[in-house]
Design a protein around this motif. Structure first.
Motif: not given
Length: 592
Positions: A447-456, A461-479
Motif C-alpha cells: 500500500k505504501v507505494i500505491e499511487q492513489s489517494k488512499d496512500n497518504p 507529494q502529489y499535491a506538491h507536484a500538482r502545484a508545480h504542474s499548475v505553474l508549468r501550465q501557467a507558463l504555457a498559457v502566458f509565456p
RNA sequence: GGCCCCGUAGCUCAGCCGGAUAGAGCAACUGCCUUCUAAGCAGUAGGUCGCAGGUUCGAAUCCUGCCGGGGUCGCCA
C-alpha cells in the motif's frame, strides 16, 4: 508570523492592563488560556477561552466570565485588523479578522519562503536539546522496529530545530555488554570459516550471514595470526573490529533513510579508567554525595521469580525518592556495574554538556525503564533538566493485508534495509511518522507505494507536484510570465473571490502554530497530519475546477487573476515543501 | 500480582497541556463524470468515545476503581 501567538499576546496585554488598573489580579498565568482556530470556521478566524479560564480570578470585578469577554471583545473590535469580535456561549471570544490580514500572511509566506514557520513562536521555548535515537545494538542489521524509532527521532530532531531549538542528534552504542562478546565469538567463527575451516554456528551465537564478510575482513587484517590462540588473546581485537564493522553497516542503513547523527557515544568509554576513575564511578560518587546511594536489600520481584534469585545486599540508587517503584541496583553480583549504572553515567555526561532537555527514543519493550531513568536525571540535575522518553510501539509488517512472516531463527528476518530498498525512503519515512509514536503501526509494503489517494505519502507529494504542474501550465498559457515568489507577492490578492481560496490561505496561516504545538509536544505526527489536511483541501479545490472552469487556477483571459491564484498555489507549495522537508520526505515537482 | 502503553464509526486511525453539535480515510449506500486541469468527483448513512463513579461553568481529554488487549517485572541490553 503566527497569528494565533500574536493575538494571544494582545489579549494577554489587555488582561495585564486591567490588572494594572486593579480590576483583575495582577499576576494571571497567561499560559493558561489559548487562542486557536474555532471548531467551526463559520464562527470566525480565532477563538479564545481566556474569560472562562480565569472565571474564578475575575469574580470580584465581573459578575460572570461573559462580562469580561464582552469587554475584551470591545477592545479587540477597536483594532485595525479586526473585523469583528463577539462573545458566544459562556464566554468564548470569537474573532473575525479583516481579509487583508490573510493577504498579508500569504505575502509573508511568499517572502519568507522556507523560513516561514521557522523559529520559536507562541508557547514553544527554544532550548538546547539532545535527541538520542536508534541506539540499536551493534550486533547485526537493523529491523523495521529500529527504523520506526530512527525515523521518529530524526523527524523530531528536525522539527525541534525548525522550531528554533539547538539540537544534537545522538546515538548510544551499546558496546560494553556481554552481547558484544557474543558478537566477537560469532565473528571469530566466521574468521575461521574464511580460513577454510568447516564451522557450524552453535546455539547462543549470532547465526546471520552478515558476519561472513566480517570474517573475511578479519583474515585480511590479521592473516592467520589469531588462529589457535586462546580467547583471551583474540577477543578484544576481534570485538573492536566487529563492532566497527557493525556500526559501519548500521550507519549505511541509516544513511539510506537520510539519517545522520552528530554524536556516536560509546558505552565502553564510560568504563575507561586510564585517566583516573571511570565516568560511571564518578557519576555514582556524585549521587552518593547527594545521599542517594546505599547498601541494602530489595524485596524479591513479584510474580514469576527468576531461577537464580538470591537475596543479597547490594549497591542501590534511591530512585523511589523520585517516583520510581523500587530502588535500583547499580552493581551485578560479580561486582561489575549494571547497564543502568552506565546509563546514569551517560545521562550525567549529557547533563554536564549543558542540555536543557533530553529526549530518549526507545522501543516500547523498554517502558519499564522510564521511571528509573527519569529519577536518575532528576537526581543528577537537581530537577533542572527534563527527560522525555518517547516509546515507539511495534511495527507490524504487512503485504496486501497479510502479515509478513518474520522468523528470528537462523537470523532470517526482514531487515530495515530490505524494506527501504523496496518502498523507498519517502514512503518509509512518511508512513512511520503518520501515526502516533505510542500506537502500533501497520506497515503495508504494497500500500505504501500505491499511487492513489488512499496512500497518504503519494497524496501529499502529489499535491506538491500538482502545484508545480499548475505553474508549468501557467507558463504555457502566458509565456514569459514571472512566477517567482517575489513577483507573485505583488499580485492583486483582492481579486481572489472564492471563499475556498481564502479558506486555503487560512489553513496555511496555521502552519506556524502546528509547528509550535507539534514541537512542544514532541509529536511530529501532527505535522504529517496537517500536511495531509492541506493536500486534501488543495486537491478538493482543484477538483472544483472540473465543474466550474472559472475556479481554475489558470485563466487565459485574466492574467491578473491568474497571478493572484498562482500566489496562492506558490504559498501552498511552499508550506508543503517546508513541512515535508522537516519530515525528511522529498517534495517532487512531478510524480513521473 | 506490581508498573507502563492502548481501548473513539464495520475497519485503520486523528482529536493540539479541559472548550462549543466528537472528525478523516477505507468499506457501505446514492448520484455524477467517461475528458478535461493526469492517478476520479459530490453526497448520504454510520459513535453509550471500554464500563462505573468523581473533580467543574464544561470531560473523549484530568482523578479513582473495574473490564479487555499489548509490553515489562534484581545481575540481559
Amino acid at each position: 508570523m503566527n497569528i494565533f501567538a500574536e493575538f494571544h499576546a494582545r489579549i494577554a496585554a489587555l488582561l495585564q492592563k486591567m490588572g494594572a488598573e486593579g480590576r483583575l489580579p495582577a499576576s494571571l498565568d497567561m499560559a493558561r488560556f489559548v487562542v486557536e482556530p474555532p471548531r467551526e470556521a463559520s464562527l470566525g478566524d480565532l477563538a479564545c477561552n481566556a474569560a472562562m479560564v480565569f472565571a474564578k480570578e475575575v469574580k470580584a470585578s465581573f459578575s460572570n466570565p461573559r462580562q469580561l469577554a464582552i469587554e475584551l471583545a470591545a477592545a479587540l473590535s477597536e483594532m485595525p485588523d479586526v473585523d469583528q469580535a463577539e462573545v458566544a456561549g459562556p464566554g468564548f471570544l470569537n474573532i473575525r479578522l479583516k481579509i487583508e490580514v490573510y493577504a498579508d500572511i500569504l505575502r509573508a509566506i511568499l517572502r519568507e519562503g522556507q523560513n516561514y514557520g521557522r523559529g520559536a513562536s507562541g508557547r514553544f521555548k527554544a532550548t538546547k536539546v539532545n535527541v538520542e535515537y536508534v541506539s540499536a545494538n551493534p550486533t547485526g542489521p537493523m529491523h523495521v522496529g529500529h527504523g520506526r524509532g530512527a525515523v521518529f527521532g530524526d523527524a523530531l530532531a528536525n522539527l525541534l530545530e525548525f522550531a528554533g531549538s539547538q539540537v544534537t542528534r545522538e546515538y548510544y552504542i551499546n558496546d560494553a555488554g556481554a552481547q558484544v562478546d557474543v558478537l566477537a565469538r560469532s565473528a571469530y567463527l566466521r574468521y575461521l570459516e574464511a580460513l577454510g575451516e568447516a564451522v557450524t554456528v552453535p546455539e547462543g551465537l549470532y547465526p546471520g550471514d552478515y558476519l561472513k564478510p566480517v570474517g573475511a575482513a578479519l583474515v585480511a587484517k590479521f592473516g592467520e595470526s589469531l588462529r589457535g590462540k586462546a580467547e583471551g588473546e583474540w577477543l578484544a581485537p576481534v570485538r573492536a573490529f566487529a563492532i566497527e564493522a557493525m556500526m559501519d553497516m548500521i550507519r549505511d542503513d541509516l544513511a539510506a533513510l537520510n539519517i545522520t547523527h552528530e554524536v556516536f557515544f560509546s558505552e565502553r568509554s564510560l568504563h575507561d579508567t586510564s585517566n583516573g576513575p571511570s565516568d560511571v564511578a564518578t557519576a555514582i560518587e556524585d549521587l552518593r554525595q547527594k545521599g542517594l546511594i546505599y547498601e541494602g536489600r530489595l524485596p524479591p520481584p513479584k510474580g514469576q521469580l527468576p531461577e537464580d534469585w538470591e537475596d543479597r545486599e547490594q549497591t542501590l540508587f534511591r530512585s523511589t525518592r523520585f517516583g520510581d517503584d523500587v530502588d535500583r541496583p547499580l552493581r551485578k553480583s560479580d561486582g561489575a556495574f549494571t547497564y543502568f549504572a552506565s546509563d546514569i553515567a551517560y545521562h550525567s555526561k549529557k547533563i554536564a554538556a549543558g542540555y536543557d532537555v533530553l529526549v530518549d527514543v526507545w522501543g516500547a519493550d523498554h517502558g519499564g525503564y522510564v521511571k528509573r531513568m527519569s529519577a536518575a536525571v532528576a537526581a543528577l540535575s537537581d530537577g533542572k533538566v527534563a527527560l522525555d522518553v518517547k516509546l515507539c510501539q511495534l511495527v507490524k509488517l504487512m503485504r496486501d493485508g497479510e502479515p509478513v512472516k518474520m522468523s528470528k531463527r537462523s537470523g532470517d528476518f526482514v531487515t530495515l534495509r530490505e524494506v527501504v530498498d523496496e518502498v523507498g525512503v519517502d514512503a518509509a519515512r512518511f508512513m512511520m511518522i503518520y501515526r502516533k509514536n505510542d500506537a502500533p503501526l501497520e506497515f503495508d509494503l504494497a500500500k505504501v507505494i500505491e499511487q492513489s489517494k488512499d496512500n497518504p505519502v503519494f497524496y501529499v507529494q502529489y499535491a506538491h507536484a500538482r502545484a508545480h504542474s499548475v505553474l508549468r501550465q501557467a507558463l504555457a498559457v502566458f509565456p514569459g510570465l514571472d512566477v517567482s515568489p517575489a513577483r507573485l507577492a505583488e499580485a492583486d490578492l483582492a481579486l481572489l473571490d472564492d471563499e475556498n481560496e481564502w479558506a486555503l490561505i487560512k489553513l496555511l496561516a496555521q502552519y506556524p502554530r502546528v509547528v509550535e504545538s507539534a514541537a512542544s509536544a514532541h509529536e511530529p505526527h501532527r505535522l504529517a497530519f496537517y500536511l495531509h489536511d492541506v493536500a486534501s483541501f488543495f486537491h478538493s479545490h482543484w477538483n472544483r475546477g472540473k465543474d466550474q472552469p472559472q475556479l481554475r487556477f489558470v485563466n487565459q483571459d485574466r492574467r491578473d487573476l491568474t497571478c493572484a491564484r498562482l500566489a496562492l498555489v506558490t504559498g501552498l507549495m511552499n508550506v508543503l515543501a517546508s513541512g515535508l522537508s522537516v519530515l525528511g520526505v522529498k517534495a517532487p515537482e512531478e510524480m513521473r
